[in-house]
Scaffold this motif. Structure first.
Motif, PDB file in Angstrom:
ATOM      1  N   SER A  20       0.825  -1.220   0.000  1.00  0.00           N
ATOM      2  CA  SER A  20       0.000   0.000   0.000  1.00  0.00           C
ATOM      3  C   SER A  20       0.853   1.261   0.000  1.00  0.00           C
ATOM      4  N   ILE A  21       2.014   1.235   0.628  1.00  0.00           N
ATOM      5  CA  ILE A  21       2.867   2.444   0.611  1.00  0.00           C
ATOM      6  C   ILE A  21       3.324   2.697  -0.826  1.00  0.00           C
ATOM      7  N   LEU A  22       3.791   1.653  -1.497  1.00  0.00           N
ATOM      8  CA  LEU A  22       4.208   1.791  -2.900  1.00  0.00           C
ATOM      9  C   LEU A  22       3.077   2.410  -3.727  1.00  0.00           C
ATOM     10  N   LYS A  23       1.853   1.862  -3.545  1.00  0.00           N
ATOM     11  CA  LYS A  23       0.707   2.374  -4.342  1.00  0.00           C
ATOM     12  C   LYS A  23       0.449   3.844  -4.049  1.00  0.00           C
ATOM     13  N   THR A  24       0.688   4.258  -2.808  1.00  0.00           N
ATOM     14  CA  THR A  24       0.462   5.662  -2.445  1.00  0.00           C
ATOM     15  C   THR A  24       1.507   6.581  -3.062  1.00  0.00           C
ATOM     16  N   SER A 248      13.796  10.264  -1.337  1.00  0.00           N
ATOM     17  CA  SER A 248      12.450  10.293  -0.755  1.00  0.00           C
ATOM     18  C   SER A 248      12.201   8.927  -0.121  1.00  0.00           C
ATOM     19  N   ALA A 249      11.891   8.923   1.172  1.00  0.00           N
ATOM     20  CA  ALA A 249      11.858   7.672   1.939  1.00  0.00           C
ATOM     21  C   ALA A 249      10.624   7.660   2.841  1.00  0.00           C
ATOM     22  N   PRO A 250       9.473   7.200   2.286  1.00  0.00           N
ATOM     23  CA  PRO A 250       8.231   7.246   3.055  1.00  0.00           C
ATOM     24  C   PRO A 250       8.219   6.250   4.220  1.00  0.00           C
ATOM     25  N   HIS A 251       7.718   6.730   5.338  1.00  0.00           N
ATOM     26  CA  HIS A 251       7.470   5.856   6.500  1.00  0.00           C
ATOM     27  C   HIS A 251       6.075   6.189   7.009  1.00  0.00           C
ATOM     28  N   LEU A 252       5.394   5.212   7.601  1.00  0.00           N
ATOM     29  CA  LEU A 252       4.094   5.497   8.216  1.00  0.00           C
ATOM     30  C   LEU A 252       4.311   6.481   9.357  1.00  0.00           C
ATOM     31  N   SER A 253       3.353   7.410   9.517  1.00  0.00           N
ATOM     32  CA  SER A 253       3.577   8.512  10.461  1.00  0.00           C
ATOM     33  C   SER A 253       3.838   8.009  11.876  1.00  0.00           C
ATOM     34  N   HIS A 254       3.144   6.931  12.296  1.00  0.00           N
ATOM     35  CA  HIS A 254       3.340   6.483  13.686  1.00  0.00           C
ATOM     36  C   HIS A 254       4.730   5.888  13.900  1.00  0.00           C
ATOM     37  N   LEU A 255       5.393   5.498  12.836  1.00  0.00           N
ATOM     38  CA  LEU A 255       6.755   4.959  12.999  1.00  0.00           C
ATOM     39  C   LEU A 255       7.804   6.069  13.019  1.00  0.00           C
ATOM     40  N   TYR A 322      -0.391  12.469   3.272  1.00  0.00           N
ATOM     41  CA  TYR A 322      -0.812  11.736   2.076  1.00  0.00           C
ATOM     42  C   TYR A 322      -1.216  10.327   2.508  1.00  0.00           C
ATOM     43  N   GLY A 323      -2.063   9.683   1.701  1.00  0.00           N
ATOM     44  CA  GLY A 323      -2.454   8.304   1.988  1.00  0.00           C
ATOM     45  C   GLY A 323      -3.924   8.209   2.335  1.00  0.00           C
ATOM     46  N   ALA A 324      -4.420   6.955   2.361  1.00  0.00           N
ATOM     47  CA  ALA A 324      -5.819   6.706   2.701  1.00  0.00           C
ATOM     48  C   ALA A 324      -5.861   5.455   3.586  1.00  0.00           C
ATOM     49  N   ASP A 325      -7.011   5.244   4.209  1.00  0.00           N
ATOM     50  CA  ASP A 325      -7.220   4.090   5.105  1.00  0.00           C
ATOM     51  C   ASP A 325      -6.124   4.039   6.171  1.00  0.00           C
ATOM     52  N   ASP A 326      -5.368   2.938   6.197  1.00  0.00           N
ATOM     53  CA  ASP A 326      -4.373   2.824   7.276  1.00  0.00           C
ATOM     54  C   ASP A 326      -3.001   3.408   6.899  1.00  0.00           C
ATOM     55  N   THR A 328      -0.790   6.671   6.468  1.00  0.00           N
ATOM     56  CA  THR A 328      -0.614   8.116   6.654  1.00  0.00           C
ATOM     57  C   THR A 328       0.867   8.427   6.545  1.00  0.00           C
ATOM     58  N   ILE A 329       1.204   9.221   5.528  1.00  0.00           N
ATOM     59  CA  ILE A 329       2.601   9.616   5.326  1.00  0.00           C
ATOM     60  C   ILE A 329       2.666  11.135   5.422  1.00  0.00           C
ATOM     61  N   ILE A 330       3.514  11.621   6.309  1.00  0.00           N
ATOM     62  CA  ILE A 330       3.629  13.072   6.491  1.00  0.00           C
ATOM     63  C   ILE A 330       4.698  13.586   5.532  1.00  0.00           C
ATOM     64  N   PRO A 331       4.312  14.525   4.659  1.00  0.00           N
ATOM     65  CA  PRO A 331       5.285  15.023   3.681  1.00  0.00           C
ATOM     66  C   PRO A 331       6.277  16.005   4.303  1.00  0.00           C
ATOM     67  N   LEU A 332       7.401  16.166   3.626  1.00  0.00           N
ATOM     68  CA  LEU A 332       8.384  17.169   4.021  1.00  0.00           C
ATOM     69  C   LEU A 332       7.707  18.547   3.990  1.00  0.00           C
ATOM     70  N   LYS A 333       7.917  19.339   5.030  1.00  0.00           N
ATOM     71  CA  LYS A 333       7.372  20.700   5.108  1.00  0.00           C
ATOM     72  C   LYS A 333       5.830  20.720   5.117  1.00  0.00           C
ATOM     73  N   ALA A 334       5.241  19.698   5.732  1.00  0.00           N
ATOM     74  CA  ALA A 334       3.773  19.582   5.789  1.00  0.00           C
ATOM     75  C   ALA A 334       3.148  20.880   6.289  1.00  0.00           C
ATOM     76  N   ASN A 335       2.022  21.245   5.665  1.00  0.00           N
ATOM     77  CA  ASN A 335       1.239  22.449   6.033  1.00  0.00           C
ATOM     78  C   ASN A 335       1.935  23.762   5.708  1.00  0.00           C
ATOM     79  N   GLU A 336       3.150  23.704   5.213  1.00  0.00           N
ATOM     80  CA  GLU A 336       3.824  24.956   4.822  1.00  0.00           C
ATOM     81  C   GLU A 336       3.684  25.121   3.306  1.00  0.00           C
ATOM     82  N   SER A 337       4.353  26.145   2.762  1.00  0.00           N
ATOM     83  CA  SER A 337       4.067  26.407   1.346  1.00  0.00           C
ATOM     84  C   SER A 337       5.284  26.179   0.454  1.00  0.00           C
ATOM     85  N   LEU A 338       4.985  26.016  -0.826  1.00  0.00           N
ATOM     86  CA  LEU A 338       6.020  25.949  -1.872  1.00  0.00           C
ATOM     87  C   LEU A 338       5.637  26.983  -2.926  1.00  0.00           C
TER      88      LEU A 338
END
Ligand code: DOR
Ligand code: ZN
Length: 343
Positions: A20-24, A248-255, A322-326, A328-338
């Motif tokens: 599921s992470i790959l698909k996201t 770019s190295a996605p991890h689930l947010s709780h980890l 980013y992500g759905a269901d179980d 959740t991946i927090i992006p770099l600079k989340a909630n800030e702007s580009l």
């Protein structure tokens, strides 16, 4: 300048994971990059041609039907890698390099190499068969300060390695220090390097001031401001030894938001935008295309892409996750702007 059109870039260092992470995440890379060098640090590690080809198929299946994104596969160098593995990688049209993780250096690196001298025959074969070596350049010595691990790796191992294998193509991945920049600049043309968005944008204050911010924690760790400035100068210099590699190295947010949070920043959702912002600040937008789309392909001996992408000057807010269901991946600079956006 309000829009910018460049040859489609490639990502020369990317973690895609599986399931599921790959698909996201893979769609994020595919919307901007034509190709990506895919890291093999899965668990179990991708250390054979068969596992690399199976992984490639999983990636292709996770892509939208009309996507032309091309995953360039790598094999994980272990103490068990054989000369025959090297010959297979050289002969296979889908595999491009071996990745060296010193054992214990980072995420899923337990299968890594414990003693570089022991793999010299393998490096000899890679040199002979023109297979590049991609290096996570950090010592793992517990007594070595985490902020010094890259510099010491260069002093203790890399200088000797380059002398021993003068023809071997080496990419020192994700540079983080001014010493690494100097090492690459002063090495022959067969030594190249990737630079990530997080190491160009942030110094260690981003991670540690006002509270611990785990989404800025990656390895090699983000360093002091003068190192960041050296990286910006290298990336925007036009020197063909330096090229785009997001790590770019996605991890689930709780980890990541954990008492022992894992290393990795998720930047693939807007990688080219992150780079563009830095090049604009440096008044070096004219150098972006070469860094993002030419230098890596030239280094690997591959054709440059023929397609283009267009970026617009446009302020937008990075989502909270980013992500759905179980997932959740927090992006770099989340909630800030580009300030740039891919059209
Ligand atoms: O921060 C990092 N994350 N550095 C690495 O070397 C590995 C990567 C990962 O796989 O999460
Ligand atoms: Zn990596």
């Amino acid at each position: 300048m309000n829009t910018l059109t460049i040859t489609q870039p490639d990502d020369w260092h990317l973690h895609l994971r599986t399931g599921s992470i790959l698909k996201t995440v893979v769609v994020h890379s595919a919307r901007q990059f034509k190709r990506a060098i895919v890291m093999p640090n899965l668990n179990p590690a991708i250390s054979s041609i068969t596992s690399a080809l199976n992984y490639r198929n999983e990636i292709l299946q996770a892509l939208p039907k009309d996507s032309t994104f091309d995953p360039l596969m790598t094999l994980y160098l272990t103490n068990q890698t054989t000369v025959d593995d090297v010959k297979q990688v050289a002969a296979c049209e889908f595999t491009y390099a071996f990745k060296l993780y010193p054992a214990g250096a980072t995420t899923n690196s337990d299968a890594g190499v414990s003693d570089l001298i022991k793999i010299y025959p393998i490096l000899e074969a890679m040199q002979q068969h023109h297979v590049p070596l991609l290096i996570h350049g950090e010592v793992t010595d517990e007594t070595c300060d985490i902020f010094d691990r890259e510099r010491i790796f260069i002093e203790k191992h890399l200088i000797t390695l380059v002398k021993q294998f003068p023809e071997l193509k080496i990419v020192l991945e994700h540079l983080t220090t001014k010493e690494a920049v100097q090492f690459v600049e002063s090495s022959p043309a067969n030594i190249g390097a990737t630079i990530t968005p997080q190491h160009l944008h942030f110094n260690r204050n981003a991670m540690l001031v006002g509270g611990i911010r785990p989404h800025y924690y990656c390895l090699p760790i983000i360093k002091r401001e003068h190192h960041r400035l050296a990286l910006v100068k290298a990336a925007t210099s036009g020197n063909p030894k330096f090229f785009l590699g997001t790590d770019s190295a996605p991890h689930l947010s709780h980890l990541k938001e954990n008492c022992c949070g894992c290393a990795g920043c998720y930047s693939a959702f807007a990688a080219i935008e992150f780079y563009t912002e830095i090049f604009e600040k440096e008044q070096a937008l004219d150098k972006l295309e070469a860094f993002a789309s030419f230098h890596g392909a030239d280094f690997y001996g591959l054709a440059r892409n023929k397609t283009t992408i267009t970026l617009e000057k446009y302020n937008w807010q990075i989502p909270n996750s980013y992500g759905a269901d179980d997932i959740t991946i927090i992006p770099l600079k989340a909630n800030e702007s580009l300030s740039w956006k891919l059209k």
